[in-house]
Scaffold this active site. Structure first.
Site, PDB file in Angstrom:
ATOM      1  N   ARG A 159      88.261 -47.310  -3.474  1.00 44.35           N
ATOM      2  CA  ARG A 159      88.216 -48.487  -4.350  1.00 44.35           C
ATOM      3  C   ARG A 159      87.156 -49.501  -3.963  1.00 44.35           C
ATOM      4  NH1 ARG A 159      94.598 -49.203  -5.445  1.00 44.35           N
ATOM      5  NH2 ARG A 159      94.640 -47.401  -6.812  1.00 44.35           N
ATOM      6  N   ASN A 177     104.953 -57.162  -8.543  1.00 43.53           N
ATOM      7  CA  ASN A 177     103.824 -56.224  -8.600  1.00 43.53           C
ATOM      8  C   ASN A 177     104.326 -54.790  -8.724  1.00 43.53           C
ATOM      9  OD1 ASN A 177     101.874 -58.108  -8.509  1.00 43.53           O
ATOM     10  ND2 ASN A 177     101.236 -57.710  -6.396  1.00 43.53           N
ATOM     11  N   SER A 178     105.438 -54.501  -8.044  1.00 42.21           N
ATOM     12  CA  SER A 178     105.973 -53.129  -8.125  1.00 42.21           C
ATOM     13  C   SER A 178     106.292 -52.780  -9.578  1.00 42.21           C
ATOM     14  CB  SER A 178     107.251 -53.000  -7.300  1.00 42.21           C
ATOM     15  OG  SER A 178     107.008 -53.266  -5.956  1.00 42.21           O
ATOM     16  N   GLY A 199     110.759 -56.450  -5.139  1.00 36.50           N
ATOM     17  CA  GLY A 199     109.945 -55.284  -5.485  1.00 36.50           C
ATOM     18  C   GLY A 199     110.544 -54.012  -4.915  1.00 36.50           C
ATOM     19  N   GLY A 257     100.894 -44.161  -9.342  1.00 36.20           N
ATOM     20  CA  GLY A 257     102.157 -43.598  -8.909  1.00 36.20           C
ATOM     21  C   GLY A 257     102.439 -43.682  -7.435  1.00 36.20           C
ATOM     22  N   ALA A 278     103.323 -51.753 -11.474  1.00 40.43           N
ATOM     23  CA  ALA A 278     102.492 -50.661 -10.935  1.00 40.43           C
ATOM     24  C   ALA A 278     102.399 -49.491 -11.912  1.00 40.43           C
ATOM     25  CB  ALA A 278     103.050 -50.191  -9.601  1.00 40.43           C
TER      26      ALA A 278
HETATM   27  C1  SIN Z   1      97.582 -48.228  -6.798  1.00 45.28           C
HETATM   28  O1  SIN Z   1      97.239 -49.363  -6.604  1.00 45.28           O
HETATM   29  O2  SIN Z   1      97.867 -47.487  -5.862  1.00 45.28           O
HETATM   30  C2  SIN Z   1      97.594 -47.665  -8.173  1.00 45.28           C
HETATM   31  C3  SIN Z   1      96.864 -48.536  -9.085  1.00 45.28           C
HETATM   32  C4  SIN Z   1      96.280 -47.759 -10.217  1.00 45.28           C
HETATM   33  O3  SIN Z   1      97.036 -47.290 -11.046  1.00 45.28           O
HETATM   34  O4  SIN Z   1      95.068 -47.648 -10.288  1.00 45.28           O
END
Ligand code: SIN
Length: 529
Positions: free
Chosen positions: A270, A39-40, A11, A46, A43
């Protein structure tokens, strides 16, 4: 096989490290799939960096600490947020193609719990792909071995000296180096709803734990609020940037979910948004992202749009059904500022590491930044110290116990029970039930077992079983709610738990008070070399 540095995983942290290591070093990357599976690479969101005139590192620092519920290592957060602009400007100057506005300036977007617009993107919602594709062009000097699963760390005289690796056809090799780096990502696949790549089965965490390294904060798992929901599954991410552009969370009746959540509402941290959606789903509602106010949605969010189209979600309806799912592990292999673990010769970077940056809940778009930052720091450390490192002399790995005779669990059952009992909302009763379930499949015995004869599939299952057990044990121990860790039976933050880390190590679990504020470049704790 011999090299100077072995990197496990591919990653953003791994490739940044590989790019920054001295050309005099022989660097070998082992990745269990290919360079474009991580995962990277997936993504969408950003990289957070204070670049605008109204922004600064201090604001970025405060947002990171607040989202992390002050469980973060404040000194590490201060350094990362301060050094981020230089790190990112370097990538921009080297030609990494981040998105720009009509004036040719780097575009800055907004995401959850950020007090300023400070998120840079690539390809709209394909930031990870953009950076990984760029980094790949910078590592021609590195030996990359794809489809090779590392299944054991070789420890000799208390030092990590090598790895055992298995190919897809079952053949094995041993490789040795002065520096072994775990960059394998998190453990998303232990949950039935996850934004993680299929390969993210907790390998590095299990490898390190089995070898005797300290793991910390394993109870802090982040659930992203908006996985796209189709046919009862989470089929991909709807980036937080979608809410940054104005999308709102609503129920099937159109009731606005985040009305009472000041000041950020849909862009609250979150864990707050995920817990609210989870509650609504438990009450029998369906939750949608209302995207009707976003112009040019497909152009702005090509990745999200293509996932929706692939799964028959009609974007013209202005609604995308969503469900929370495992997104990120804040805990991991305990490291110091130079990414050193508690085992000499073994390092960890990226999501597999617990550097203390994310505290109890990661701030959006700080993960790619952390990967770049610690990849860079570790490269500096190895480049400076490589000449003095003693080459391993004895390469005998310790003898392991015979594997338990019990069958491994059905993997879908493992994932669904983890979601239900060690997921977004936890209780003592459910966590104890899950521990019993995991023990019935010999999770503790697998920690010490010989893995030599296991297939790749079985290795993945064993790593997932061990990680599930570690997360569940830590979640049971932390009798408070903080950040990503919600205990319904202890619903509040408890000042007595502030900055206390649950450390897990093969020789026993312990809880450690770890308020650590080192000066830049120093070692985090007296127990480190
Ligand atoms: C993140 O996990 O920092 C970005 C994920 C997203 O695009 O919501």
């Amino acid at each position: 096989m011999r090299g100077n540095v072995i990197i496990i995983g591919s990653g953003i942290a791994a490739l940044q490290l590989a790019k920054k290591l001295s050309r005099n070093l022989h660097v070998i990357v082992f990745t269990k799939s290919t360079l474009t599976v991580s995962n990277s690479y997936l993504a969408q969101g950003g990289i957070a960096v204070a670049l605008s005139d109204s922004d600064n590192a201090e604001k970025h620092y405060h947002d990171t600490m607040e989202a992390g519920r002050y469980h973060n290592n404040s000194a590490t957060v201060a350094m990362m947020t301060k050094e981020a602009p230089e790190l990112i400007k370097e990538l921009i100057n080297e030609g990494c193609p981040f998105d720009r506005n009509e004036n040719g300036e780097i575009k800055l977007g907004l995401e959850g719990a950020h007090s300023e617009k400070r998120i840079i993107h690539g390809g709209g919602d394909a930031t990870g792909k953009t950076v990984i594709d760029f980094l790949q062009t910078q590592i021609n000097h590195v030996t990359v071995m794809e489809n090779m699963t590392v299944y054991e760390l070789i420890i000799s005289e208390n030092r990590c000296v090598g790895v055992k690796v298995k190919g897809l056809d079952g053949h094995t090799i041993q490789a040795y180096a002065e520096h072994i780096v775990i960059a394998t990502g998190g453990l998303g696949q232990i949950y039935s709803f996850t934004s993680s790549a299929e390969t993210v089965t907790g390998d590095g965490l299990a490898l390190a734990y089995r070898a005797g390294a300290e793991l910390s904060d394993m109870e802090f798992v982040q659930f992203h609020p908006t996985l796209i929901s189709a046919n009862g599954k989470g089929v991909g991410l709807a980036s937080e940037a979608v809410r940054g552009e104005g999308a709102k969370l609503v129920t099937e009746e159109g009731t606005y979910l985040m009305e009472g959540f000041h000041p950020y509402k849909d862009l609250s941290p979150r864990h707050v948004v995920s817990q609210e959606i989870y509650k609504a789903l438990k009450e029998g509602h369906t939750v949608y992202l209302d995207i009707s106010t976003i112009d040019n949605f497909v152009k702005k969010f090509p990745t999200v749009a293509s996932i929706c189209i692939e799964h028959g979600i009609d974007l013209a309806s202005g609604r995308i059904p969503v469900v929370p799912g495992c997104h990120f592990l804040m805990g991991g292999i305990r490291t110091d500022l130079n990414a050193q673990t508690t085992i000499p010769g073994l390092y960890a970077i990226g999501e597999a590491a617990c550097t203390g940056v994310h505290g109890a809940n990661r701030l959006a778009s700080n993960s790619l930044l952390e990967g770049l930052y610690f990849g860079n720091r570790l490269a500096d450390f190895i480049n400076e110290n490589s000449a003095q490192m003693k080459k391993p002399e004895r390469w005998l790995s310790e003898v392991k116990a015979a594997p338990p005779k019990r069958a491994l669990p059905d993997i879908e059952l493992l994932k669904s029970t983890m979601m239900e009992r060690t997921g977004i909302a936890r209780t003592k009763e459910n966590l104890e039930k899950q521990l019993d379930f995991l023990k019935s499949f010999a999770a503790p015995q697998w920690v010490k077992a010989d893995l030599e004869d296991l297939s790749i599939e079985e290795l993945n299952e064993v790593f997932m079983l061990i990680c599930s057990w570690l997360v569940t044990k830590a979640a049971l121990k932390r009798t408070e709610s903080r950040g990503g860790h919600l205990r319904l039976d202890y619903p509040n933050e408890d000042a007595g738990w502030e900055k206390r880390q649950i450390i897990q190590q093969l020789k026993g679990d312990r809880i450690e008070q770890s308020e650590i504020t080192p000066a830049a470049g120093t070692i985090l704790s007296g127990r480190y070399r």
